[in-house]
Every structure is written in structure tokens, then in C-alpha cells.
Write an enzyme that holds these catalytic residues in place. Structure first.
Site, mmCIF file in Angstrom:
data_model
loop_
_atom_site.group_PDB
_atom_site.id
_atom_site.type_symbol
_atom_site.label_atom_id
_atom_site.label_comp_id
_atom_site.label_asym_id
_atom_site.label_seq_id
_atom_site.Cartn_x
_atom_site.Cartn_y
_atom_site.Cartn_z
ATOM 1 N N GLY A 1 0.751 -1.191 -0.249
ATOM 2 C CA GLY A 1 0.111 0.096 0.035
ATOM 3 C C GLY A 1 0.889 1.299 0.052
ATOM 4 N N GLN B 1 2.966 9.982 1.224
ATOM 5 C CA GLN B 1 4.184 9.430 1.344
ATOM 6 C C GLN B 1 5.389 9.824 0.303
ATOM 7 O OE1 GLN B 1 2.369 5.269 2.061
ATOM 8 N NE2 GLN B 1 4.325 5.192 3.188
ATOM 9 N N CYS C 1 5.789 -0.255 7.286
ATOM 10 C CA CYS C 1 5.654 0.751 6.447
ATOM 11 C C CYS C 1 6.608 1.256 5.483
ATOM 12 C CB CYS C 1 5.251 1.896 7.307
ATOM 13 S SG CYS C 1 4.574 3.231 6.444
ATOM 14 N N LEU C 2 6.571 1.592 4.253
ATOM 15 C CA LEU C 2 7.689 1.933 3.331
ATOM 16 C C LEU C 2 8.276 3.394 3.750
ATOM 17 C CD1 LEU C 2 5.892 1.312 -0.177
ATOM 18 C CD2 LEU C 2 7.502 0.054 1.225
ATOM 19 N N HIS D 1 -4.254 1.534 7.749
ATOM 20 C CA HIS D 1 -3.172 2.080 7.784
ATOM 21 C C HIS D 1 -2.849 3.052 6.723
ATOM 22 C CE1 HIS D 1 1.604 1.080 7.805
ATOM 23 N NE2 HIS D 1 1.496 2.049 6.792
ATOM 24 N N GLU D 2 -3.452 2.761 5.430
ATOM 25 C CA GLU D 2 -3.180 3.961 4.515
ATOM 26 C C GLU D 2 -4.152 5.136 4.737
ATOM 27 O OE1 GLU D 2 -0.857 3.811 2.836
ATOM 28 O OE2 GLU D 2 -0.499 1.408 3.206
ATOM 29 N N HIS E 1 -2.519 7.444 7.097
ATOM 30 C CA HIS E 1 -1.492 8.318 6.444
ATOM 31 C C HIS E 1 -2.099 9.584 6.047
ATOM 32 C CE1 HIS E 1 2.442 6.402 5.980
ATOM 33 N NE2 HIS E 1 1.741 5.018 5.921
HETATM 34 NI NI NI Z 1 2.750 3.024 5.575
#
Ligand code: NI
Length: 171
Positions: A45, A50, A92-93, A134-135, A138
């Protein structure tokens, strides 16, 4: 185009994203870049903030490696129903090389717009339910590490300082 993914503690990740008011060529390009960046990383995701774009857009693909890709594009996503509990490990990226268990709802129903501007409703459980929560976090400037206990977060901060140093040395 693969974009640069911002990493913790970049203050851009703390900002709240604005709803998309018009879906146009730029939105399509943004989604294309986000999907490309997510698959390249690879991740399951990615949210627009991000990559430094503060618009409420997320892409998710939780399909297994041996399955065909199944990209979900959610514009202005809102959780309209949530129930159950889950406590699964997340990464998470934007927080490379760190994972922690996070308390989430086990099931969510998400309302969003797709790239055609049509309203979609997504009933999700398992990994997809976690990915949505989670997304969407963000988009409100919340990272998964904001959900862990103060004690664990302190350990994370110390550990993460070392991780960052190691990553920078490698560059
Ligand atoms: Ni993330």
C-alpha cells in the site's frame, strides 16, 4: 514514474491531506506513479503524502506474489463501518526496516471514489482491512508507530536512529 518515498521523521508525513475535488489527468498520473512506486518498493500500500502529495489518495494491492496483481485505487476513502479486533505485525515504506504489532479493527467497510469518479464500497477483512486503516491513517498524518505503546515507541526511536544511520552510511 517511480517517486521518492519520504521516511520518518520527515515532517511532511505528519500533515493532513486534503480531499480530491476534481479527478483529472493529474490524478491519473499521480495514481500511476503511486502504483509504480508501490510495486517497485515493493509494498502492499501507498498513500499520496508518502510521496509528498497531500491529497487523499491511496493505492493498495494485497494479492499474493503468485497471483495476478489486484490494484485498488481509493480516492477520498472513508471508513463507514468497522468492527472486530486484530493485532498483526505491520511495516511501512516510510519506516524502513521496522515492524510492530498494531491494534486495528478486523473488518472495515470503506467508501471511496475510483479513478472514474464513481463511488465504490469495499468490504474488507484480513490484510486488506489492515491496509485500508494503515493507508487512511497516512492521510491524517498518522504512522503505525503512533499506535504503539509509549514504552515501545521509545525503544523504536532509539532503534530507528541506528537504522537511519546505517541506511545513510550505505548511500
Ligand atoms: Ni505506511
Amino acid at each position: 514514474m517511480i517517486r521518492n518515498i519520504l521516511t520518518y521523521p520527515d515532517p511532511e508525513l505528519k500533515k493532513k491531506s486534503a480531499p480530491v475535488t476534481v479527478i483529472n489527468e493529474k490524478t491519473i498520473e499521480l495514481v500511476r506513479d503511486m502504483a509504480e512506486t508501490m510495486y517497485d518498493a515493493p509494498g502492499v500500500g501507498l498513500a499520496a503524502p508518502q510521496i509528498g502529495v497531500h491529497q487523499r489518495v491511496v493505492v493498495i494491492d494485497v494479492s499474493a506474489k503468485d497471483e495476478p496483481p489486484e490494484l485498488i485505487v481509493a480516492i477520498n476513502p472513508v471508513i463507514i463501518h468497522a468492527d472486530g479486533e486484530s493485532y498483526e505485525e505491520e511495516g511501512c515504506l516510510s519506516v524502513p526496516k521496522y515492524a510492530a504489532n498494531v491494534r486495528r479493527h478486523a473488518r472495515v467497510v470503506v467508501k471511496a471514489l475510483n479513478l472514474e469518479g464513481e463511488e465504490i464500497t469495499c468490504k474488507a477483512d484480513g490484510l486488506l482491512a489492515i491496509a485500508f486503516q494503515h493507508e487512511i491513517d497516512h492521510l491524517d498524518g498518522i504512522l503505525f508507530v503512533d499506535h504503539i505503546s509509549p514504552l515501545k515507541r521509545e525503544i523504536f526511536r532509539r532503534k530507528y536512529r541506528r537504522i537511519r544511520e546505517e541506511l545513510q552510511e550505505r548511500e
